[in-house]
Write an enzyme that holds these catalytic residues in place. Structure first.
Site, PDB file in Angstrom:
ATOM      1  N   TYR A  39       0.822  -1.218   0.000  1.00  0.00           N
ATOM      2  CA  TYR A  39       0.000   0.000   0.000  1.00  0.00           C
ATOM      3  C   TYR A  39       0.854   1.265   0.000  1.00  0.00           C
ATOM      4  O   TYR A  39       0.347   2.355  -0.288  1.00  0.00           O
ATOM      5  CB  TYR A  39      -0.928   0.053   1.226  1.00  0.00           C
ATOM      6  N   HIS A  97       0.365 -11.619   2.412  1.00  0.00           N
ATOM      7  CA  HIS A  97      -0.666 -10.886   1.662  1.00  0.00           C
ATOM      8  C   HIS A  97      -1.312 -11.744   0.576  1.00  0.00           C
ATOM      9  O   HIS A  97      -2.530 -11.719   0.386  1.00  0.00           O
ATOM     10  CB  HIS A  97      -0.041  -9.627   1.047  1.00  0.00           C
TER      11      HIS A  97
END
Length: 266
Positions: A39, A97
């Protein structure tokens, strides 16, 4: 501390936008902040957390290890870098992730490295994200189901992911629903709007309450204080069985997060 039922998602938020979102979220009562290496906002979130008067013991911070850092020699250094950016000595939960693209690395390798991170005190809990049943089975074989605190997957009324949900629950693995409002699509769904009107609630509160009542943690994202407050209030809404069942009929396997490196979904 268990995983708080509602967290603040920060996907696609960067710079001042994520700083403002986290600051407002903490002010209205959020204590779970969800981020990820990819991110590129961990440092901004670290700044917002450093400016907050909320004690560290009340916070629950989740970050996720990116696919490029899954190798045994990269995972721990990458997590230490995340901690430096977040200005914390430990996160509360570190997740894988995504499974390694094309399974180029064995699940056992990166799960063992993640368990080592827990043993070193870099994270309190460990877990996974976007794992299929097959990947969960390999993760369980590597570190044991009790060591997997959560599988964070896309769940909303239009993608209910029941096979993975049922498998994770059967193994005692928690579930965190990301994109719980389907990028806002759930807010425009007539059935959800009709249920919301009956309960004098917002469509977002109904969609989130539907997930919360199934035992999922949820991590909606917003940059507006009134939406942040409204989402948090979903915890106080109780939907009767007939509303829960009606929303369950909206499942259409509509997956929003499906990059080219995604696994073969169940």
């Amino acid at each position: 501390m268990n995983i708080p039922s509602i967290g603040l998602g920060t996907f696609r938020l960067k710079g001042q936008q994520v700083i403002d979102s986290v600051r407002a979220g903490l002010e209205v009562g959020y204590r779970h902040i969800d981020t990820a290496q990819i991110y590129e906002n961990e440092a901004d979130i670290g700044l917002a957390l450093a400016d907050s008067a909320v004690p560290r013991r009340e916070l629950f911070i989740t970050t996720k290890i990116w696919t490029g850092n899954l190798a045994a020699d990269k995972l721990l250094p990458s997590l230490k870098d995340s901690l430096r950016k977040l200005r914390k000595e430990q996160v509360d939960m570190a997740l894988i992730h995504w499974p390694a693209p094309q399974d180029a690395l064995p699940v056992a390798e990166y799960m063992a490295a993640l368990l080592e991170a827990k043993e070193q005190g870099l994270t309190r809990l460990i877990g996974v994200s976007n794992f299929t049943i097959a990947h969960l089975e390999r993760a369980i074989a590597a570190v044991g189901a009790p060591n997997i605190a959560s599988n964070q997957i896309e769940i909303h009324p239009f993608l209910q992911n029941r096979k993975v949900v049922d498998f994770a629950k059967s193994k005692g693995i928690g579930l965190t629903a990301y994109m719980p409002l389907a990028y806002g699509k759930a807010l425009d769904e007539p059935l959800i709007q009709e249920i919301a009107a009956r309960h004098k609630a917002t469509a977002a509160q109904v969609a989130l309450a539907w997930l919360l009542q199934q035992g999922f943690a949820v991590i909606p994202s917003s940059t507006r204080r009134e939406n942040l407050q409204g989402n948090l209030a979903a915890r106080a809404l109780h939907l009767p069985d007939e509303d829960m069942a009606a929303i369950a009929t909206l499942d259409r396997n509509e997956r929003l997060a499906n990059p080219d490196f995604a696994p073969a979904w169940d």
